[in-house]
Design an enzyme around this catalytic site. Structure first.
Site, PDB file in Angstrom:
ATOM      1  N   LYS A 134       0.915  -5.008  -7.801  1.00 35.89           N
ATOM      2  CA  LYS A 134       0.261  -3.697  -7.817  1.00 35.89           C
ATOM      3  C   LYS A 134       0.356  -3.059  -9.205  1.00 35.89           C
ATOM      4  O   LYS A 134       1.354  -3.234  -9.921  1.00 35.89           O
ATOM      5  CB  LYS A 134       0.937  -2.816  -6.765  1.00 35.89           C
ATOM      6  N   LEU A 183      -1.669   7.352  -6.752  1.00 37.12           N
ATOM      7  CA  LEU A 183      -1.173   6.555  -5.630  1.00 37.12           C
ATOM      8  C   LEU A 183      -1.118   7.330  -4.317  1.00 37.12           C
ATOM      9  O   LEU A 183      -0.862   6.737  -3.266  1.00 37.12           O
ATOM     10  CB  LEU A 183       0.233   5.980  -5.914  1.00 37.12           C
ATOM     11  N   SER A 209      -2.181   2.831  -0.729  1.00 35.08           N
ATOM     12  CA  SER A 209      -2.547   2.742  -2.139  1.00 35.08           C
ATOM     13  C   SER A 209      -2.530   1.307  -2.688  1.00 35.08           C
ATOM     14  O   SER A 209      -2.963   1.073  -3.823  1.00 35.08           O
ATOM     15  CB  SER A 209      -1.605   3.614  -2.988  1.00 35.08           C
ATOM     16  N   GLY A 232       2.538   4.445   4.009  1.00 31.99           N
ATOM     17  CA  GLY A 232       1.721   3.439   4.680  1.00 31.99           C
ATOM     18  C   GLY A 232       0.975   2.577   3.686  1.00 31.99           C
ATOM     19  O   GLY A 232       0.059   1.833   4.052  1.00 31.99           O
ATOM     20  N   SER A 233       1.349   2.624   2.410  1.00 36.21           N
ATOM     21  CA  SER A 233       0.548   2.029   1.340  1.00 36.21           C
ATOM     22  C   SER A 233       0.538   0.507   1.315  1.00 36.21           C
ATOM     23  O   SER A 233      -0.276  -0.092   0.613  1.00 36.21           O
ATOM     24  CB  SER A 233       1.018   2.546  -0.020  1.00 36.21           C
TER      25      SER A 233
END
Length: 587
Positions: A134, A183, A209, A232-233
């Site tokens: 990421k 984010l 994100s 919850g990314s």
């Protein structure tokens, strides 16, 4: 008088010129960042082309179809070379990002890492595996942008601990993936690198994100990725894109040593300073975790990361190696379950996913017990949003200084910009009416702030009390694990910004800091679409209708469930996820 007017006019003109120059500088920086990315893409495409000319007989589809465990075995035994696998995935990643805009940048140093692992006789657990990371996970010589213009000037001086461990295990980080601006959104878009699309349906978003990660893996351009999760990314993109994703207990894979985590970055902590999460025992810490196409891949990644190198490089990580015995166990489980959290009604197809999984688990010999998570509306408005916007969102707004705000964030930004008096009046008017439906629209729950340091400490205490009460309820029912829903199916682009607090299903387990993973178990059917037409949610209000619009047109898209365990039980969580995955594939 004329002199005063001239002075005023000159001041106004100077201010207008200053703002114009500032915006021009912002656009120049953004264009330069995009140009750098595009040049990197062209260089990588050229390198791939050269490889194809040198080795024209590569069976690309066969390599891309291999699950991670099989790919690892082939690399370890030598029947596949790391070079062949790397360039195969580089080629596929180029194809996927052309369709979805999922990549922020290739990592050209991947070729150096390839040469490095080929020189060593010892092969790590991830030997020769290309890994995507990421955007904000630090890699030496590269940016960690978070989709913000102000982050375009600073290159990382060294690899993050996680990247160092991946490399020592023989992995080859090869790409950094796109994220939402700051984010804090599950719509994967930022003004610098643009909107990422869902590879399964370009009308839909990949979630966020960690949306760029999900799009790249789901499109076949990566076999293993690393994301992060503070609301919850990891789990939302995994749900939207049909992947498996794990959010561990936050401290199991500690955040990058020497760098602040994402909420602390908003609060102004600089590189090298101790993280807010550690200083104040932050109630909602950020967790790093793996994303992949199957549960075995997640387990292998966790096993590789939870090694002596990790514990030595970052002494704040508890030295708890991966427990293979727990993951491989076949003992029947006592499973708590629910299909709604009592806060945000999910589409009928997501409840169907839980129901069918529950029946399959029961038929397989597991014991199923109804479970109701306590006071989720309180968790959302008081514990989660109040944690991040304790000061009314002022520190969060600071990250947009000198930035163009992405459309996906404008509702939240505008809410934070409301004058304090207006926020107080709204809070006063809405609280007695329990007008929670309005709060679901734009995150107006941010109007609840901490007015003093004492109130902030009390807020932290309330978070710990809630966690203790939740664990007590879990223990009273003698549960091993919990099966519950996750938001989905994938939203049409543009809708996440309208439904910020629709993600209560995942946010809950960030507040609790419990391990939680997502597994795809089914797909949307025509019958689901017909049932959706009858969906009324709470009371068929504008927000329920917005959710219906967001998820419509999803036939064939994946449906997932969420698997949860108590803190530090990642191996049990993965074992439960594996059971769910196996049963869903046997249907």
């Amino acid at each position: 008088t004329s002199a005063a007017l001239a002075l005023l006019g000159g001041s106004v003109a100077a201010l207008v010129l200053w703002k114009w120059l500032g915006k021009k500088m912002i656009h120049r920086k953004m264009e330069e960042a995009r140009r750098t990315r595009d040049e990197g893409m062209k260089k990588m495409a050229k390198a791939v082309q050269q490889f194809r000319e040198q080795v024209p007989s590569v069976q690309t589809d066969a390599i891309l179809s291999l699950p991670l465990l099989e790919l690892t075995a082939r690399l370890q035994e030598g029947s596949l070379s790391p070079r062949t696998v790397l360039y195969t995935y580089l080629e596929k990643a180029l194809e996927v990002t052309q369709q979805t805009n999922c990549l922020r940048h290739f990592i050209p140093e991947c070729e150096e890492q390839l040469q490095e692992i080929e020189r060593h006789k010892e092969k790590g657990l991830l030997y020769g595996i290309p890994v995507s990371i990421k955007d904000h996970i630090g890699h030496k010589g590269h940016l960690a942008t978070c989709g913000l213009v102000q982050c375009l000037d600073t290159l990382m001086e060294e690899d993050s601990v996680l990247v160092k461990v991946l490399k020592r295990q023989g992995a080859i980080p090869f790409a950094m993936t796109n994220v939402p601006q700051s984010l804090f959104s599950y719509e994967c878009s930022n003004p610098i690198f643009g909107q990422t699309l869902n590879p399964l349906n370009p009308q839909k978003g990949p979630g966020g994100s960690s949306g760029g990660e999900a799009a790249l893996i789901a499109g076949g351009g990566s076999v293993l990725g690393i994301g992060s999760d503070v609301g919850g990314s990891i789990r939302l993109p995994s749900s939207f894109c049909g992947l498996c994703g794990l959010k561990p207990t936050a401290e199991r894979l500690r955040w990058v040593l020497g760098l602040p985590c994402q909420p602390c970055s908003w609060a102004g902590w600089a590189e090298g300073e101790q993280c807010w999460c550690l200083l104040l025992s932050h109630p909602v810490p950020c967790a790093l975790g793996p994303m992949a196409r199957d549960v075995d891949s997640l387990a292998l990644c966790m096993k590789a990361l939870l090694c002596q190198e990790m514990f030595q490089l970052d002494p704040t990580v508890p030295p708890i190696p991966f427990n293979e015995e727990v993951y491989s166990s076949s003992t029947p489980l006592r499973v708590g379950y629910y299909d709604t959290d009592g806060y945000f009604p999910l589409p009928p197809c997501m409840r169907r996913a839980v129901r069918e999984t529950r029946h399959a688990l029961q038929a397989a010999g597991h014991q199923l017990v109804p479970f109701s998570p306590p006071r989720v509306p309180y968790v959302m408005t008081e514990l989660f949003l109040k944690t991040f916007f304790a000061d009314g969102g002022r520190t969060w707004l600071d990250v947009f200084t000198g930035n163009i705000v992405d459309p996906g964030l404008k509702p939240q930004v505008n809410s934070c910009k409301m004058p304090r008096l207006v926020k107080k009046l709204l809070a006063l008017l809405l609280k007695p009416l329990q007008f929670l439906l309005l709060l679901k629209l734009k995150g107006v729950a941010m109007i609840s702030t901490c007015r003093s340091v004492k109130e902030m400490w009390n807020h932290h205490h309330h978070s710990q009390v809630y966690r203790s009460q939740f664990i007590s309820q879990w223990k009273e029912l003698q549960l091993d694990v919990v099966l519950c829903p996750v938001l989905g199916p994938a939203f049409t682009t543009g809708y996440p910004r309208k439904l910020l607090t629709a993600i209560s299903s995942t946010m809950l387990y960030n507040v609790l800091n419990f391990p939680a993973g997502v597994v795809p178990v089914s797909t949307v059917t025509e019958a689901d679409e017909e049932e959706l037409k009858l969906y009324k949610g709470c009371c068929d209000d504008p927000w329920d209708r917005t959710l219906k619009q967001a998820v419509s047109g999803a036939v064939g898209l994946p449906l997932a469930v969420q698997c949860v365990t108590l803190p530090w039980q990642e191996e049990l969580c993965l074992r439960f996820m594996k059971e769910v995955e196996t049963l869903s594939r046997d249907k």
